[in-house]
Scaffold this active site. Structure first.
Site, PDB file in Angstrom:
ATOM      1  N   SER A  32      10.337  -7.760  17.833  1.00  8.50           N
ATOM      2  CA  SER A  32       9.407  -7.782  16.491  1.00  8.50           C
ATOM      3  C   SER A  32       8.171  -8.596  15.920  1.00  8.50           C
ATOM      4  O   SER A  32       7.591  -8.764  14.970  1.00  8.50           O
ATOM      5  CB  SER A  32      10.573  -8.243  15.428  1.00  8.50           C
ATOM      6  OG  SER A  32      11.046  -9.484  15.177  1.00  8.50           O
ATOM      7  N   ASN A 119      18.621 -17.227  12.293  1.00 10.12           N
ATOM      8  CA  ASN A 119      18.454 -16.544  11.226  1.00 10.12           C
ATOM      9  C   ASN A 119      18.664 -16.369  10.110  1.00 10.12           C
ATOM     10  O   ASN A 119      18.105 -16.268   9.093  1.00 10.12           O
ATOM     11  CB  ASN A 119      20.449 -16.107  11.133  1.00 10.12           C
ATOM     12  CG  ASN A 119      20.941 -15.072  12.464  1.00 10.12           C
ATOM     13  OD1 ASN A 119      20.327 -15.057  13.523  1.00 10.12           O
ATOM     14  ND2 ASN A 119      22.539 -15.315  12.879  1.00 10.12           N
ATOM     15  N   THR A 164       4.597  14.933 -26.087  1.00 14.30           N
ATOM     16  CA  THR A 164       5.334  14.717 -25.551  1.00 14.30           C
ATOM     17  C   THR A 164       5.508  16.736 -24.211  1.00 14.30           C
ATOM     18  O   THR A 164       5.305  17.693 -25.597  1.00 14.30           O
ATOM     19  CB  THR A 164       6.596  15.265 -26.579  1.00 14.30           C
ATOM     20  OG1 THR A 164       6.547  16.720 -27.190  1.00 14.30           O
ATOM     21  CG2 THR A 164       6.661  13.834 -27.500  1.00 14.30           C
ATOM     22  N   HIS A 165       6.427  16.521 -23.797  1.00 17.74           N
ATOM     23  CA  HIS A 165       6.005  18.185 -22.649  1.00 17.74           C
ATOM     24  C   HIS A 165       4.744  18.472 -22.247  1.00 17.74           C
ATOM     25  O   HIS A 165       4.430  19.442 -22.363  1.00 17.74           O
ATOM     26  CB  HIS A 165       7.120  19.062 -23.816  1.00 17.74           C
ATOM     27  CG  HIS A 165       8.688  18.352 -24.174  1.00 17.74           C
ATOM     28  ND1 HIS A 165       9.689  18.618 -23.890  1.00 17.74           N
ATOM     29  CD2 HIS A 165       8.218  17.945 -25.160  1.00 17.74           C
ATOM     30  CE1 HIS A 165      10.139  18.208 -23.990  1.00 17.74           C
ATOM     31  NE2 HIS A 165       9.913  18.105 -25.357  1.00 17.74           N
ATOM     32  N   SER A 286     -16.857  16.397  -1.985  1.00 20.56           N
ATOM     33  CA  SER A 286     -16.547  16.978  -0.933  1.00 20.56           C
ATOM     34  C   SER A 286     -17.664  17.612  -0.277  1.00 20.56           C
ATOM     35  O   SER A 286     -18.380  17.276  -0.324  1.00 20.56           O
ATOM     36  CB  SER A 286     -16.300  18.655  -1.791  1.00 20.56           C
ATOM     37  OG  SER A 286     -16.332  19.443  -1.012  1.00 20.56           O
ATOM     38  N   LYS A 292     -18.714  19.339  -6.301  1.00 19.61           N
ATOM     39  CA  LYS A 292     -17.285  18.193  -6.463  1.00 19.61           C
ATOM     40  C   LYS A 292     -17.083  16.676  -7.165  1.00 19.61           C
ATOM     41  O   LYS A 292     -17.714  16.329  -6.529  1.00 19.61           O
ATOM     42  CB  LYS A 292     -16.318  18.178  -5.422  1.00 19.61           C
ATOM     43  CG  LYS A 292     -15.721  20.072  -5.844  1.00 19.61           C
ATOM     44  CD  LYS A 292     -14.655  20.353  -6.638  1.00 19.61           C
ATOM     45  CE  LYS A 292     -13.759  19.993  -6.201  1.00 19.61           C
ATOM     46  NZ  LYS A 292     -12.355  20.467  -6.865  1.00 19.61           N
ATOM     47  N   ASN A 294     -14.488  14.174  -7.636  1.00 24.34           N
ATOM     48  CA  ASN A 294     -12.858  14.306  -7.541  1.00 24.34           C
ATOM     49  C   ASN A 294     -12.542  12.462  -7.907  1.00 24.34           C
ATOM     50  O   ASN A 294     -12.818  11.505  -6.981  1.00 24.34           O
ATOM     51  CB  ASN A 294     -12.654  14.517  -6.231  1.00 24.34           C
ATOM     52  CG  ASN A 294     -12.672  16.124  -5.499  1.00 24.34           C
ATOM     53  OD1 ASN A 294     -12.895  16.717  -6.475  1.00 24.34           O
ATOM     54  ND2 ASN A 294     -12.823  16.471  -4.427  1.00 24.34           N
ATOM     55  N   GLU A 299      -5.130  10.249  -6.948  1.00 17.37           N
ATOM     56  CA  GLU A 299      -4.248  11.114  -6.868  1.00 17.37           C
ATOM     57  C   GLU A 299      -3.382  10.403  -5.604  1.00 17.37           C
ATOM     58  O   GLU A 299      -2.092  10.688  -5.645  1.00 17.37           O
ATOM     59  CB  GLU A 299      -5.434  12.216  -6.328  1.00 17.37           C
ATOM     60  CG  GLU A 299      -6.140  13.519  -6.869  1.00 17.37           C
ATOM     61  CD  GLU A 299      -6.378  14.074  -6.789  1.00 17.37           C
ATOM     62  OE1 GLU A 299      -6.325  15.230  -6.091  1.00 17.37           O
ATOM     63  OE2 GLU A 299      -8.037  13.955  -6.408  1.00 17.37           O
ATOM     64  N   GLN A 331      16.354  -6.757  11.220  1.00 21.08           N
ATOM     65  CA  GLN A 331      14.334  -6.920  11.131  1.00 21.08           C
ATOM     66  C   GLN A 331      14.632  -6.294  10.603  1.00 21.08           C
ATOM     67  O   GLN A 331      12.859  -6.153  10.652  1.00 21.08           O
ATOM     68  CB  GLN A 331      14.950  -6.461  13.198  1.00 21.08           C
ATOM     69  CG  GLN A 331      13.724  -6.948  13.207  1.00 21.08           C
ATOM     70  CD  GLN A 331      13.516  -7.454  15.312  1.00 21.08           C
ATOM     71  OE1 GLN A 331      14.263  -8.466  15.778  1.00 21.08           O
ATOM     72  NE2 GLN A 331      13.734  -6.482  16.548  1.00 21.08           N
TER      73      GLN A 331
HETATM   74  N1  ARG Z   1      14.174 -11.332  14.551  1.00 20.43           N
HETATM   75  C1  ARG Z   1      14.692 -11.190  14.061  1.00 20.43           C
HETATM   76  C2  ARG Z   1      14.752 -10.544  12.385  1.00 20.43           C
HETATM   77  O1  ARG Z   1      13.569 -10.764  12.063  1.00 20.43           O
HETATM   78  C3  ARG Z   1      14.711 -12.987  13.702  1.00 20.43           C
HETATM   79  C4  ARG Z   1      16.688 -13.563  13.867  1.00 20.43           C
HETATM   80  C5  ARG Z   1      16.760 -12.798  14.892  1.00 20.43           C
HETATM   81  N2  ARG Z   1      18.232 -13.391  15.269  1.00 20.43           N
HETATM   82  C6  ARG Z   1      18.667 -13.611  16.287  1.00 20.43           C
HETATM   83  N3  ARG Z   1      20.148 -13.553  16.212  1.00 20.43           N
HETATM   84  N4  ARG Z   1      18.789 -11.937  17.499  1.00 20.43           N
HETATM   85  O2  ARG Z   1      15.613 -10.345  12.344  1.00 20.43           O
END
Ligand code: ARG
Length: 476
Positions: A32, A119, A164-165, A286, A292, A294, A299, A331
Site C-alpha cells: 500500500s 493495526n 419548483t420543478h 471549443s 463557444k 463553455n 459541468e 487497507q
Molecule cells: N497497510 C495496512 C493498512 O493500510 C496497515 C495495517 C496492516 N496490518 C496488518 N496486520 N497487516 O491497513
C-alpha cells in the site's frame, strides 16, 4: 544481524517464522506504500508521541528517545524531499517509517514498535488525517460561505423567479436565493465539524486488537496528539472506520449541494435562460466551434460529485461484511478517502470562484419576469383575506390564470371587472395593487424572502461565522 534485518526473512519485520521469501507478485498485490505514503506526516507524528510515552513509562532511555526523535527528523526530511527509497517489500508507510528509522537511529529504532501494532497505528494515522482534513475543508466551506453572503447582500433586492420543478413558481429576491445556498453550506460546515469530533479519539494502545501487557499511558499520548479522549475497546477500535464514513457522508452531501448549484448555473448561463454570466477567466472554449464559451468547471463539479458518492459507496461496501477486528480489506479504505477529499476540495474551490465571478444579467432577468404568472398564489391568498376558503380561492385563481393566458395578458394587468367575474369578493380597486416586489416584501415572516428578513438572516450568519469583522460592501 543488522538493525534492518530483524527476522529470518530479510527485510520483513514479521519474517521470523517464515521459511521462504514472499512471492514478488504477492508483494506487489499487497503493498500500500504506493498510496498510503500520503500518511507519512501522521505516521511520524504518532510515532513521536508514542516514543515519548515509551520514555515516560521507562521502556526507552532518554538517549534512545533522543536517537529516535533525531531519526524521525531524518525520515521526515526524506519523505518531504522525495529521497526516501520506496520498496514494495516494505509494504506500507508504517514499515517504511520504521525501516528508515532503524537505518538512521540504529538499535534504538528497534524499540519504536513496542506496545504498538500497525493495526492501531493505521487507525491513528487515519484519525489524524480525517480530523485535519475535516477542519481544513470546513475552513474552505467558510470561505465559500463568505462569498455567498457577500453576493446575498449585493443582490438582496434583485427580483428573481423562484422555481419548483424548474417551472416558475413565486417571485423571490437575489438575497433569498443566495441565502438558500448559505443555509446548505452552513449545514455542511456543521457536519464537517461533527466529523472532527467523531475522529477525535486516540486508538493507540489497542495494539493488534487486544491491547498490550506493557504499562502504557494511553491518555498521555492522546493528550499530546490533541485528541479529546481515547477509544474504549481495542477489538472495535482497530476495525472502526466510522469516522472515515462520517467524513465521506459529509463530503457527499457537500457535493450534492455543489453539484445541484452547478447544474442550475449551467442552465441559467445558456442563451435560452441567459440569467447569469460567468467571466471569461472561468470559461473554456471549443477546439472546433469558434463561438463557444463553455461552463466546463460547473459541468465537472456536477460530474465529479459522482466520484465522491462512489467513494462513499465503495467504502460502505468494503466495510459491510467485515468480522471483528482488523482485516486487510481495510487497507482499501485509503484511496476512497483520498479521492473524496481531493475531489471535494477541488470542486469547492471552483465553485467559490464561480460564486465570486458570476453576474446576474439583470435586463434579461427583468424580461423573464414580465408577463409571468408568479403572482397567482398571492391572489389566492388575498381571496382568503377576503373570506374565501383557500381551496376555493385556488380554483378561482386557476380559472383567472387560464383567462389571462388565453388573452395573453399578465395577471397583474387584469382589470377589476375581469376579476369580479370570477369572484365578487374582490374589492373595488384590487386590480393593479399587485407587484412582484410587493409580493416579495409581503412574505416577511422568518424563512420568507422579504429583503428585511433576508438581511437579518444574512447578518446573523455573518456574525456566527466571522464575528465582528465587517462584511465587504455592507455599507449600502
Ligand atoms: N497497510 C495496512 C493498512 O493500510 C496497515 C495495517 C496492516 N496490518 C496488518 N496486520 N497487516 O491497513
Amino acid at each position: 544481524m543488522t538493525g534492518e534485518e530483524s527476522g529470518a526473512l530479510p527485510g520483513k519485520p514479521w519474517g521470523g517464522r517464515f521459511s521462504e521469501p514472499t512471492d514478488r507478485d504477492v508483494e506487489a498485490f499487497t503493498e500500500s506504500i504506493s498510496f498510503d505514503r500520503r500518511l507519512w506526516h501522521e505516521d511520524i507524528e504518532g510515532s513521536r508521541a508514542h516514543a515519548r510515552m515509551l520514555r515516560r513509562i521507562g521502556l526507552l532511555s532518554e538517549e534512545e528517545l533522543g536517537q529516535i526523535q533525531a531519526g524521525l527528523d531524518k525520515v521526515a526530511a526524506e519523505f518531504s524531499s522525495g529521497s526516501l527509497p520506496f520498496r514494495i517489500e516494505w509494504e506500507d508507510v508504517h514499515m517504511h517509517v520504521e525501516k528508515r528509522l532503524v537505518h538512521h537511529a540504529g538499535p534504538a529504532g528497534l524499540k519504536i514498535h513496542t506496545a504498538r501494532s500497525r493495526n492501531d497505528q493505521v487507525a491513528l494515522d487515519l484519525r489524524l488525517f480525517v480530523r485535519r482534513e475535516a477542519r481544513e475543508i470546513s475552513t474552505s466551506v467558510e470561505a465559500l460561505l463568505r462569498r455567498i453572503l457577500v453576493r446575498a447582500r449585493e443582490y438582496r433586492d434583485l427580483l428573481l423567479p423562484g422555481y419548483t420543478h424548474t417551472q416558475q413558481a413565486q417571485p423571490i429576491s437575489g438575497g433569498y436565493y443566495f441565502g438558500a445556498y448559505a443555509e446548505r453550506f452552513l449545514r455542511d460546515r456543521r457536519r464537517l465539524l461533527a466529523v472532527v469530533e467523531s475522529a477525535n479519539l486516540s486508538p493507540l494502545g489497542s495494539g493488534a486488537l487486544a491491547g498490550t501487557t506493557l504499562p502504557i499511558d494511553r491518555e498521555g499520548v492522546a493528550a499530546e496528539l490533541g485528541f479529546s479522549g481515547i477509544t474504549h475497546n481495542g477489538l472495535d477500535a482497530v476495525g472502526d472506520r466510522d469516522f472515515v464514513a462520517d467524513l465521506l457522508h459529509a463530503l457527499s452531501l457537500l457535493m450534492v449541494h455543489l453539484s445541484g448549484w452547478a447544474e442550475e448555473w449551467v442552465l441559467w448561463s445558456t442563451r435560452e435562460f441567459g440569467m447569469i454570466r460567468l467571466p471569461d477567466r472561468l470559461l473554456t472554449g471549443s477546439s472546433m466551434m469558434p463561438q463557444k464559451k463553455n461552463p466546463d468547471i460547473l459541468e465537472l463539479v456536477r460530474g465529479k460529485a459522482g466520484r465522491v458518492f462512489s467513494d462513499y459507496g465503495g467504502l460502505l461496501v468494503l466495510l459491510k461484511g467485515l468480522p471483528l477486528s482488523y482485516n486487510r480489506d481495510l487497507q482499501e479504505d485509503k484511496e476512497f478517502l483520498f479521492d473524496a477529499v481531493d475531489t471535494t476540495k477541488a470542486c469547492l474551490s471552483m465553485m467559490s470562484l464561480a460564486v465570486e465571478g458570476m453576474r446576474f444579467e439583470e435586463p434579461r432577468v427583468e424580461e423573464i419576469l414580465k408577463g409571468t404568472e408568479l403572482l397567482a398564489t398571492d391572489i389566492a391568498e388575498d381571496l382568503v383575506r377576503f373570506g374565501v376558503p383557500f381551496r376555493e380561492a385556488h380554483a378561482i385563481v386557476g380559472r383567472i390564470v387560464a383567462l389571462a393566458a388565453g388573452k395573453g395578458i399578465p395577471l397583474e394587468e387584469l382589470s377589476d371587472a375581469d376579476l369580479r367575474t370570477f369572484s365578487d369578493r374582490f374589492p373595488a380597486g384590487y386590480a393593479g395593487t399587485l407587484t412582484l416586489r410587493g409580493s416579495v416584501e409581503r412574505r416577511s415572516h422568518v424563512g420568507g424572502p422579504a429583503p428585511e428578513t433576508v438581511s437579518r438572516r444574512i447578518d446573523a450568519l455573518w456574525k456566527e461565522l466571522f464575528g465582528e469583522e465587517p462584511m465587504p460592501g455592507a455599507s449600502r
